[in-house]
Design an enzyme around this catalytic site. Structure first.
Site, PDB file in Angstrom:
ATOM      1  N   SER A 153     -66.714 -33.004  63.301  1.00  0.00           N
ATOM      2  CA  SER A 153     -65.529 -32.982  62.189  1.00  0.00           C
ATOM      3  C   SER A 153     -65.443 -31.816  61.584  1.00  0.00           C
ATOM      4  CB  SER A 153     -66.139 -34.095  61.440  1.00  0.00           C
ATOM      5  OG  SER A 153     -65.072 -34.566  60.276  1.00  0.00           O
ATOM      6  N   ASP A 247     -58.578 -42.135  65.607  1.00  0.00           N
ATOM      7  CA  ASP A 247     -59.032 -41.312  64.621  1.00  0.00           C
ATOM      8  C   ASP A 247     -57.829 -40.463  64.086  1.00  0.00           C
ATOM      9  OD1 ASP A 247     -60.109 -38.808  63.208  1.00  0.00           O
ATOM     10  OD2 ASP A 247     -61.349 -38.101  65.115  1.00  0.00           O
ATOM     11  N   HIS A 277     -63.165 -42.099  64.549  1.00  0.00           N
ATOM     12  CA  HIS A 277     -63.641 -40.842  63.773  1.00  0.00           C
ATOM     13  C   HIS A 277     -65.143 -41.265  63.470  1.00  0.00           C
ATOM     14  CE1 HIS A 277     -63.320 -36.895  62.055  1.00  0.00           C
ATOM     15  NE2 HIS A 277     -64.416 -37.095  61.314  1.00  0.00           N
TER      16      HIS A 277
END
Length: 305
Positions: A153, A247, A277
């Site tokens: 991320s 995601d 995610h």
């Protein structure tokens, strides 16, 4: 593809709760919630040695295979958390697992978080950590010919920008980059921000509020805010990109594969189906997370991956 069973239950609970908004949380509450979710990584991996160190004010947590001696292939890891949360507590067990399955030393970097520290604090900490770890390689047991920069991320974003900074300065380059659903485009231009933006726990709002807190007055098109759009990728080491079907960042991760390839960088990309995610940290409920861990482990230790 349908969501994995364990992840589907989490998503159903999120929707049933009314899709709670991060805008109704303080940053302290947001950080505490992330730490609480760490239990979803599964049983704590004990077959590693863990210690903490400090280099010129930067905090590191070092995960090593049991009884490891000498210089090992090393993963310098930057945690996720949308630039506002995350750290040793949220990533301890996944990084234990990565060290065990890879046989590598894994060094986690605690960079400064927003909103207390805004751009470029996290980027500067990450670059300085990479430089210092290499400088102190002998003491840390790091094989300087086999350093991987990795992150999930926001951490994937930071790993990529760190490699670009090192390249621009002509300092050194890692052997490879492992980017797990990286945040790459602060303008949220891609359709997956709409397609996957509301229902899958880490929402469009979760990601964009992280950018808001960290970037403040930095333009969203700045090359270190939205590194996807850069034209200076040539010369980077091989890159592997992980994306997740549900995601908001799925499309931009795959767009990075295209842009890297177009600029001559050796790159691979894999979209993991049925997951969201953050699934890298869901080994306790997700078979894909467990499979991803082993996949990343061989990529980190294999000189040809």
């Amino acid at each position: 593809m349908a969501l994995e069973k364990g992840i589907a239950a989490m998503v159903e609970g999120f929707i049933a709760a009314g899709r709670p908004s991060v805008r109704n949380q303080t940053f302290a509450e947001r950080r505490a919630g992330y730490i609480a979710s760490a239990s979803l990584a599964g049983e704590t991996e004990q077959r590693v040695e863990v210690k903490e160190a400090e280099l010129e004010g930067l905090r590191l947590r070092i995960f090593s295979p049991l009884h490891a001696a000498g210089a090992l292939p090393t993963v310098i890891y930057y945690h996720g958390g949308c630039f506002v949360s995350g750290g040793f507590e949220t990533h301890d067990n996944p990084l234990r697992q990565l060290a065990f399955y890879s046989g590598c030393r894994v060094i986690a970097v605690q960079y400064r978080l927003a909103p207390e520290y805004r751009y470029p604090a996290a980027h500067d900490d990450a670059e300085r950590a990479a430089i210092l770890i290499r400088q102190h390689a002998a003491a840390l047991g790091v094989d300087v010919s086999a350093i991987t920069l990795a992150g999930d991320s926001a951490g994937g974003h930071i790993a990529l920008v760190t490699a670009l900074r090192l390249k621009a300065h002509g300092i050194w380059q890692p052997a490879r980059l492992l980017l797990i659903y990286p945040m790459l485009d602060a303008t949220a231009w891609f359709e997956s921000y709409t397609r996957n933006g509301l229902d899958y726990i880490i929402t469009r709002e979760t990601l964009l509020t992280g950018y808001e807190a960290y970037l403040e007055n930095t333009p969203r098109q700045h090359p270190e805010a939205s590194p996807l759009w850069r034209d200076d990728f040539a010369g980077l080491p091989p890159v592997h990109i992980v994306t997740a079907e549900f995601d908001p960042l799925c499309d931009e991760g795959e767009a990075l594969f295209d842009r890297l390839t177009q600029q001559g960088v050796t790159c691979t990309s894999q979209r993991w189906q049925g997951v969201i995610h953050g699934f890298f940290q869901l080994g306790g409920v997700s078979q894909s997370a467990r499979d991803l861990m082993r996949d990343l482990a061989w990529r980190a230790r294999d000189s040809d991956s």
